[in-house]
Design an enzyme around this catalytic site. Structure first.
Site, PDB file in Angstrom:
ATOM      1  N   SER A  53      78.004  83.505  61.510  1.00 17.97           N
ATOM      2  CA  SER A  53      76.760  84.217  61.186  1.00 17.97           C
ATOM      3  C   SER A  53      75.583  83.257  61.242  1.00 17.97           C
ATOM      4  O   SER A  53      74.834  83.111  60.263  1.00 17.97           O
ATOM      5  CB  SER A  53      76.831  84.887  59.808  1.00 17.97           C
ATOM      6  OG  SER A  53      77.869  85.810  59.796  1.00 17.97           O
ATOM      7  N   HIS A  54      75.457  82.594  62.352  1.00 19.27           N
ATOM      8  CA  HIS A  54      74.335  81.704  62.584  1.00 19.27           C
ATOM      9  C   HIS A  54      74.219  81.439  64.094  1.00 19.27           C
ATOM     10  O   HIS A  54      75.079  81.862  64.872  1.00 19.27           O
ATOM     11  CB  HIS A  54      74.498  80.378  61.807  1.00 19.27           C
ATOM     12  CG  HIS A  54      75.734  79.607  62.130  1.00 19.27           C
ATOM     13  ND1 HIS A  54      76.761  79.376  61.226  1.00 19.27           N
ATOM     14  CD2 HIS A  54      76.135  79.006  63.272  1.00 19.27           C
ATOM     15  CE1 HIS A  54      77.704  78.677  61.811  1.00 19.27           C
ATOM     16  NE2 HIS A  54      77.353  78.434  63.057  1.00 19.27           N
TER      17      HIS A  54
END
Ligand code: TYD
Length: 138
Positions: A53-54
């Protein structure tokens, strides 16, 4: 700026030795398009949890399910795709600028990451709105 079309699956050679099992090699700048500067791996992920999630500003990575399986959702702000990694001799080349999330880890899954640079928190974009701004500002 890389798009999700720059992400690709790389088939790595599998040296099968009959009863003695198999061996796969990843050689930086030969099997993959960068020199390997760091290795990390993610494991013991409970069912239902996700990782990542980046996005990265400059880091290129290679992801391999060296055990078990997981999905990788890749997103360039305009489109997204879901890939499934389940073979120790298949790798996902994940260049910089792509938002990614690892999910649906099977029991016992190990996600191996080979990266083009040492760890630097400054290279991370961990907020999705910031990611969209980064993409729009070039
Ligand atoms: P984190 O980036 O949150 O993992 P995910 O891939 O799920 O986003 O990393 C978890 C912790 O590990 C965080 O405290 C940063 C640290 N870490 C390092 O110290 N060095 C590394 O090379 C990596 C990848 C993470």
């Amino acid at each position: 700026m890389n798009t999700i079309d720059a992400c690709r699956l790389i088939q790595l050679e599998k040296h099968a030795s009959g009863r003695r099992g198999s061996l796969t090699v990843v050689q930086g700048s030969e099997d993959i398009p960068f020199d390997i500067r760091r290795v990390y791996y993610i494991y013991d992920v409970p069912g239902g949890e996700s990782r990542g999630s980046h996005a990265h500003k400059t880091l290129d990575q290679l992801l391999v399910a060296v055990a078990g399986s997981f999905h990788v959702r890749i997103d360039d702000g305009e489109g997204h795709r879901m890939l499934f990694l389940c073979q120790p001799n298949q790798a996902l080349y994940l260049p910089a600028h792509i938002w990614h999330q690892l999910e649906n880890f099977s029991s016992g899954a190990v996600a191996l990451a080979l990266t083009s640079a040492p760890y630097s928190e400054e290279d991370y974009i961990r907020d999705y709105d910031e990611f969209l701004k980064f993409r729009n500002n070039g």
